[in-house]
Design an enzyme around this catalytic site. Structure first.
Site: not given
Lengths: 436, 92
Positions: A287, A373
């Site tokens: 979706t 990160c």
């Protein structure tokens, strides 16, 4: 007039009733018990929220973007793939409008945009999806040593599957050598992946020249433009890119959404990484999150309007920051090319100073060393190592991120705090304030 | 065909300018507040030299919708304001 009285009373009554340290109706799990005038977290006590200079990690959501998103959480909550009722139709219309807004910023067509969950997912689709689709004929990937971790990790995954990967080295200023790129391309090269603006050092690669080389050798060109979007002008036709990864939360949009540009002429095909109901032309099933996508579209439209103003301002602020620090400290090195860089990303190394202690003393400024990160590990950043920066200089690097909402006062305060902390560390180490 | 919208007069423009600056004051977030003030002043200053009435009318109505956005978002940001203010609001 009545509405103003209403909002003032509403605001006053609601803020008065809010219990200071527990929000009873909120499900936030990180319940920080705060005495009324300071925050204590991870052993650090500060009296106010730090000033935010980490725009490369993420950017605050612009209130105009939030304003566009809220209706899709509150009342227009339909699934855009529902064909049978108003909720689905209005949601689908909003997604298509957002698609056009994103496409306009990069001079593409709306049909070439696929919404994903972020630039990491786009990079995965581009690198692994392209190579898996063309695996019969193409076995080779070219990328650089300074790419984002998700690209490097996808390439490592491909190597384990038997593909060949060339990691191009970069020069001392962070740019790749175009002749090396030409030399590395073979007949079985399936993809060249070079990021437009580096997230750690802010260097802008020569995109048009790389695009020309790829066109000449007929190799698909993928770029991770997450840090470039909305900051430098992007034109997919001038750059001749076949695939481009875009991220929502770097352009003052919400986190959790991104877009992948996939060229239609000549068509580039990918093997989907998310299988399912065939949404987003089968490239990315699932979706489509309407509020997030609407937010990204609004952010891109804003970025198009504000790009010139933001760019002038950010350059001015960067000069103020760099000159302010250089006026009081020696031995300050800017990592990466000084000419070909995005002004909002300033990566500095301070000689003879230990990086972790510098960061620990800068608790009132939210900056980072290395990228978000990689900050969990103690190793210096691989990007700085690829630049050829010495180990000790790489350890002391700090990345200042300047953005749309940064003010002159914040820059001055950051200069003051950094200079104080560096001088304190230099004095402690040698007992005298080291000047050379 | 609709009749042309008359361009706003000077007092309307000044009133819009003051309203946006007033709504900027209501933001609890330091960065958003400063940005709204600064951006409003600079964009009104840049648009001062416009002469074409239809452009002026478009820009004015755009400014009005920005005012509505600012008013709404000032309420939302106030409802969810953090307990501790930004360092920039405390020192000085």
């Amino acid at each position: 007039m009545a509405s103003k009285i209403l909002t003032t009373t509403l605001r006053r009554s609601l803020t008065l009733k809010t219990i200071p340290h527990i929000r009873p109706l909120s499900t936030a799990t990180a319940a920080v018990t705060e005495p009324s005038d300071e925050i204590s977290m991870k052993g650090v006590k500060i009296s106010g929220r730090p000033l935010y200079l980490d725009m490369q990690a993420t950017s605050p959501v612009d209130p105009r973007v939030l304003d566009a998103m809220i209706p899709y959480f509150v009342s227009r909550y339909g699934n855009p793939h529902s064909r049978t009722h108003l909720y689905g139709w209005e949601s689908d219309e909003a997604v298509e409008v957002a698609r056009t807004q994103v496409a306009n910023l990069i001079n593409a067509s709306a049909k070439e945009i696929v919404f994903t969950s972020g630039a990491t997912e786009c990079n995965n689709i581009s690198v692994k999806g392209v190579m898996h689709f063309y695996k019969e004929k193409k076995k080779h990937v070219i990328t650089t040593q300074t790419e984002h971790k998700c690209v490097l990790d996808s390439c490592r995954h491909l190597q384990q599957e038997g593909f060949d990967v060339t990691y191009l080295p970069v020069k001392n200023d962070g740019l790749i050598d175009l002749n090396e790129l030409k030399g590395a391309i073979r007949s079985v090269t399936g993809l060249v992946s070079v990021m437009a603006v580096n997230n750690e050092i802010g260097v802008i690669q020569p995109m048009e020249e790389i695009g020309e080389i790829c066109k000449e050798f007929n190799v698909p060109f993928h770029t991770d433009a997450a840090q470039a979007l909305g900051k430098i002008p992007i034109d997919v036709n001038k750059w001749n890119v076949s695939l481009m990864s875009l991220s929502g939360h770097k352009v003052y949009g919400p986190k959790g959404v991104g877009a992948l540009y996939m060229r239609r002429r000549p068509r580039i095909r990918v093997e989907p990484q998310m299988n399912g109901g065939g949404q987003e032309r089968g490239i990315r099933s699932g979706t489509v999150p309407t509020p997030l996508v609407v937010g990204m579209g609004a952010a891109c439209e804003l970025a198009m309007k504000e790009m010139e103003y933001d760019e002038k301002r950010v350059t001015k602020l960067k000069d103020r920051l760099l000159n302010g620090i250089r006026a009081k400290l020696d031995g300050v090195v800017v990592n990466g090319s000084v000419e070909r860089r995005y002004a909002g990303n300033l990566n500095l190394s301070f000689a003879y100073v230990e990086g972790e202690s510098l960061l620990m003393g800068l608790k009132e400024v939210a900056v980072s060393s290395g990228s978000a990160c990689t900050s969990a590990s103690l190793e210096p950043s691989y990007v700085l190592r690829a630049l050829g920066v010495d180990e000790d200089m790489a350890h002391t690097s700090i990345r200042f991120g300047i953005g749309r909402f940064t003010t002159e006062e914040e820059i001055d305060k950051a200069v003051e705090l950094t200079v104080n902390q560096v001088e304190k560390l230099l004095t402690n180490r040698f007992g005298i304030l080291k000047k050379w | 065909m609709a009749t042309a919208v008359p361009p706003p007069c000077r007092s309307e423009i000044l009133s819009l300018f003051r309203s946006i600056l007033r709504s900027a004051r209501d933001f609890p977030d330091y960065n958003i507040r400063e940005y709204t003030k600064r951006r409003t002043i600079e964009s009104f200053r840049d648009n001062k030299t416009l002469s074409d009435p239809s452009t002026i009318a478009t820009v004015f109505s755009d400014g009005n919708s920005q005012l509505q956005v600012a008013k709404r978002q000032a309420v939302v940001y106030s409802l969810f304001a953090p307990n501790i203010k930004s360092i920039m609001d405390i020192k000085h």
